[in-house]
Every structure is written in C-alpha cells, then in structure tokens.
Design an enzyme around this catalytic site. Sequence first.
Site, mmCIF file in Angstrom:
data_model
loop_
_atom_site.group_PDB
_atom_site.id
_atom_site.type_symbol
_atom_site.label_atom_id
_atom_site.label_comp_id
_atom_site.label_asym_id
_atom_site.label_seq_id
_atom_site.Cartn_x
_atom_site.Cartn_y
_atom_site.Cartn_z
ATOM 1 N N LYS A 211 -0.455 -9.576 -16.806
ATOM 2 C CA LYS A 211 -1.906 -9.474 -16.895
ATOM 3 C C LYS A 211 -2.402 -10.080 -18.211
ATOM 4 C CE LYS A 211 -5.568 -6.026 -16.970
ATOM 5 N NZ LYS A 211 -5.966 -4.639 -16.795
ATOM 6 N N GLU A 217 8.465 -8.786 -23.512
ATOM 7 C CA GLU A 217 9.590 -8.902 -22.579
ATOM 8 C C GLU A 217 9.395 -10.103 -21.651
ATOM 9 O OE1 GLU A 217 7.897 -6.191 -23.271
ATOM 10 O OE2 GLU A 217 9.151 -4.391 -23.249
ATOM 11 N N GLY A 272 -2.844 -2.588 -14.661
ATOM 12 C CA GLY A 272 -1.493 -3.091 -14.378
ATOM 13 C C GLY A 272 -0.815 -2.318 -13.262
ATOM 14 N N ARG A 273 -0.836 -0.984 -13.352
ATOM 15 C CA ARG A 273 -0.110 -0.173 -12.360
ATOM 16 C C ARG A 273 -0.846 -0.078 -11.036
ATOM 17 N NH1 ARG A 273 -1.670 2.334 -16.831
ATOM 18 N NH2 ARG A 273 -3.207 4.005 -16.769
ATOM 19 N N GLU A 358 2.116 6.960 -16.177
ATOM 20 C CA GLU A 358 1.306 6.175 -17.113
ATOM 21 C C GLU A 358 -0.173 6.542 -16.930
ATOM 22 O OE1 GLU A 358 2.559 2.025 -18.817
ATOM 23 O OE2 GLU A 358 1.078 1.611 -17.271
ATOM 24 N N HIS A 389 23.833 14.860 -2.250
ATOM 25 C CA HIS A 389 25.199 15.007 -2.745
ATOM 26 C C HIS A 389 25.242 14.877 -4.261
ATOM 27 C CE1 HIS A 389 26.794 14.975 1.339
ATOM 28 N NE2 HIS A 389 25.757 14.176 1.574
ATOM 29 N N LYS A 509 5.549 -0.270 -29.249
ATOM 30 C CA LYS A 509 5.489 -1.743 -29.241
ATOM 31 C C LYS A 509 5.273 -2.260 -30.655
ATOM 32 C CE LYS A 509 3.250 -2.546 -24.752
ATOM 33 N NZ LYS A 509 2.048 -3.035 -24.114
HETATM 34 O O1 F6P Z 1 3.368 -1.315 -21.537
HETATM 35 C C1 F6P Z 1 2.449 -0.925 -20.620
HETATM 36 C C2 F6P Z 1 1.826 -2.060 -19.869
HETATM 37 O O2 F6P Z 1 0.653 -2.429 -20.483
HETATM 38 C C3 F6P Z 1 1.602 -1.644 -18.422
HETATM 39 O O3 F6P Z 1 0.464 -0.905 -18.249
HETATM 40 C C4 F6P Z 1 1.596 -2.958 -17.740
HETATM 41 O O4 F6P Z 1 1.761 -2.808 -16.365
HETATM 42 C C5 F6P Z 1 2.759 -3.633 -18.433
HETATM 43 O O5 F6P Z 1 2.654 -3.202 -19.776
HETATM 44 C C6 F6P Z 1 2.812 -5.130 -18.337
HETATM 45 O O6 F6P Z 1 1.700 -5.727 -18.893
HETATM 46 P P1 F6P Z 1 1.335 -7.243 -18.598
HETATM 47 O O7 F6P Z 1 1.090 -7.376 -17.145
HETATM 48 O O8 F6P Z 1 0.118 -7.521 -19.418
HETATM 49 O O9 F6P Z 1 2.504 -8.090 -19.031
#
Ligand code: F6P
Length: 546
Positions: A211, A217, A272-273, A358, A389, A509
């Site tokens: 987003k 990452e 995002g979620r 979240e 199990h 972060k």
């Molecule tokens: O770390 C939380 C977050 O902001 C989530 O809410 C989001 O889904 C994820 O990181 C990834 O963010 P982006 O889509 O901006 O890379």
Amino acid sequence: MTTSEQTPLTDAAAWARLNAHYEQVKDLHLRELFEQDPTRGETFTASAGDLFVDYSKNRLTAETLEILVDLARERGVAERFEAMVTGEKINTTEGRAVLHTALRAPRGAVVEVDGVDVVPQVHEVLDRMAAFADSVRSGEWVGHTGQRIRTVINIGIGGSDLGPAMAYTALKPFTQREIECRFVSNVDGADIAEATRGLDAATTLFIVSSKTFTTLETLTNATTARDWLVGQLGDESAVAKHFVAVSTNAEAVGGFGIDTANMFGFWDWVGGRYSFDSAIGLSLMVAVGPDGFRELLAGMHEIDEHVRTTPLERNVPVLLGLIGIWYRDFFGAQTHAVLPYSQYLDKLADYLQQLDMESNGKSVTLSGQPVDAPTGPIVWGTPGTNGQHAYYQLIHQGTTMVPADFIGIARPAEDVGEHQDLLMANYFAQPEALAFGKTPEALREEGVAEELVPHRTFEGNRPTNSILLPELTPRTLGQLIATYEHKVFTQGTIWGINSFDQWGVELGKVLAKRIAPELTAGSDADLAHDSSTNALIRRYRSLRGR
Ligand code: F6P
C-alpha cells in the site's frame, strides 16, 4: 454515535444488565440449557448468504442475547456501520474513510468520499486487473524472452500478503494449475531464496504489493528479486515485463523502476488488512480468473447487504461479535480459536489474526481514554483434524476457556473416498464433546476404574460456534471473510476503539531502522540501548565475526 458523543462502555445500561445477568447464568451448564429447551439446536441459529451458523452451544440464554443486542443498539453498531459504508471518516486517528465495502459495490452503486463517487474508480481498476490477469492466463503476456508466465510471485507483507495467500490456498481447485502462485513476505532471505529456487526467470512474474511502497520487508525482497531476475536474464530492461506493482504510491513505484503503466492502484480508504479484495488481490485474480474474483466480491457484497438490512437479532456478524464480547469481557476468555475442517482453509487463522488482532488489539478508546473492558482476543487455530492430535487436550480438559469457531464444508472439492465423512464426523463430534463432556457417573457406569475417573471426566460446557458452508467457492469464501470483517467491526464499535489504525506496529519498526546499521558498523561502545539489547547486539556481531 460520533467520537465526541461516546460514553464509557461500562456506563451503558445494557452493560450493567449484562453484569447482573452474568452472575445468574455463569454456572449454567450447556447440558441444562439443552435439556430445558429441546429445540435450542434449531432456534439458536442464523444464516447469512450461504453461511449457516449454529450458536446454540454457547453459554447463553435467549435473555443473554437480548441484552447483548441491546448493547449493540446502545453502542450504535448499525449507525456506525452505515457511517462506514457511506464514506464517513470513522478512522479518526488517521482522518480517513473506511470503505473496503466499496471495493465490492456493484457497478452503478454510489459511494462518495469528499464528494467524489469512488465506485467508478474501483471498477476501472478491476477492469484493468481483469485485462492483465486474462493476458497472463492466456499467455498473451510474455516475458522478456517471449515465453509465457508460469510462476507468479507476490511480494508483500501483512495485508499485502495474508489475504491473497489465504485465498489462493482456499481456492486452489478454482485456479489455473499451469500457473503457480508463490508468496514472499518475510525479510528473512530464506523466503525469497526458497521461492525463487529452481525457477526460470524468463517465465516468472513478480507482483510487488505494498500500500505504502515504503515497507522495509517488501522493498528488500523486491530488490533481491530484481537482482535475481536481471542476474539470470542479463538485461536491466527485462524488469518491465517481469515486475508489476500494486500500491497507492505511484511515485515510489516509479522510483523503484516499475513502469507505472503496470501499476494497479488503490486508495487510502482501504486499510491493509481489509485490502485483499482490492488490487492487492491481483495474484489471486491471475490464479482464479476475473470471473472467480468477481464471484468473491459478490459474496462479500452479499454479507455487506446482510449486515445493513438484517435486524441485529438475526445479523450473523453482529451475533458472532456479541458472543465474542460475552466471553472476552464477562467470562474473561483471552483467546478465540478458529478451527476450519478444511485443509484448503489452512491459512485462514493466519489471515484472521491480522484482521482481528491488528484491528482490535487496542487499549484506548476513540476519544483517547483507557478502555474500560478487555478488547480483542488472541486469535489462533489450524485446520481440523490436525489440532485434535495436538492442542485440543487443553481445550477439552485444560483450565482455560477457549471459545472456538468450527467451520465445516459439506461438499468438498476433493471428495475422496471416505475422507469427507470422516472429517465431518470429527467436525460434529468435537463441539458435541466440548459442550456436553462426560460425567463421572457415566464413566462409572462404563466400569472405569475409580482412580481413573477424575482423569477421564470431561467437564464440558466449553463453548463453540458451528459454521457450515455448502461448498468452498470464491463466493462462499467472500461471504466468510466479510462475516469476520464485520464481526471485528461490531466488537470494535462496542469497545469504542478505532479498529482501523495500527500505531502499535510503529515503535518496533523505528527501533529496527536504528539498529540495522549498528549490526554492521560502529563500535560496541557506541551502542546506546538498554544493557540487554546492547549485549545481544554485541553477541550477534561477534557470532557474525564483526
Ligand atoms: O506493519 C503493519 C502494516 O502497516 C499492515 O497494516 C499492512 O498490512 C502491512 O504493514 C504492509 O503494509 P504495506 O502494504 O504498506 O507494505
């Protein structure tokens, strides 16, 4: 109810009634409840779309539900839902509308944000996604060397990974099997290394999904992927045919070197979620095709309409939310298990963890006051029968109450021999055993040795919901996910928290950004963290020979 009007939850009249009522019913056993009302298993049920929900095996009476529904009324669940779906900026800490429901609004519907109808934009992106997905699926889209795409790798994390990854697994039977989708999220180099191992770059397409397009990452993995691709194909210009992006940040996408003509946008009013039904679902659309994706959206829309038009007493997401509140806030349950009896729903709990935790892992209200009741539970689970199990022992006989959703599918895609009936026998048996248990008297009647009776007694009275779907299809998956979205919404509204921000992920972060350069350079003496963090960093450096 607006933020400024909000009163403390514990001041609600229904809250006081629930407290008093809890004292009266807390020791009632499900055995008694079922004995008192032989029709309970038929009447304590509700449907939404194709979802059938039996909530009879919960520790509540008709009166409990009545007061819980009154609580939902008092806390303005229906009004706030209306505010959300009509574009009011209910995410007040970020000044944003919350409009994932607009992502599945049919063509021609009108949803305005700041006076602009967003539905045409949504469909414009969906149409572009469909054209792209079709061209990849048909082989019309070819890579740098002219070969068709065989592997699609979505690079993203959190909401930019979990939704498409969950749905790709869930909808495997609906996917075009000649194209495989893989998902890379972790900044651990093992993730991208294993995802690309043995692949031919000439037939691989990366979808970089973020987003913000600033997530460490994702950008790290995307850079490594680009190096891998250019390394194999020996030409920087190959990137154009092997990288597309999904983002709200065109500038950063361009800066990364992806042609913005190959970018699929979405908007800041999609959290995002809550985004897997936006362009974030591009990898899923390539897998299941535009028609399948549109079915998923239609299923979600059905539930949006259900919530909007169904009285609270029969409103499935609202009921699930209220029942969750009953356990979290009155019985003190700390966790909620999601137990799908479908291997295709292997990633559902991972997805719901972000959606729920979240969203509702908050300890201040919308107006910034400390919450006055426990909020979001810890959500977890794995497909049955595997968990039986492993950890079900604790659910049956441990000292912790674990309310659980059992999710079953009547007609599976892979109806192999006896498997399905055996699977479903377990789906029915576990909630029955959890609710009714086994008494010492019954054990003695069976001749169980007296010293074993305490060990073999099942107290029962362990609550569950049984959710039954006729089939797992794009449409019913959409219904299931939207149901959980609105369950989370219901709970967040009752708690009076903002389910749509996530400030809690920021501090870690920021600290990681500060620590990253310290791992490779600088002297031990320069480390200015607490003694534990300093010592751990020093040990790590030494283990890395630095
Ligand atoms: O770390 C939380 C977050 O902001 C989530 O809410 C989001 O889904 C994820 O990181 C990834 O963010 P982006 O889509 O901006 O890379």
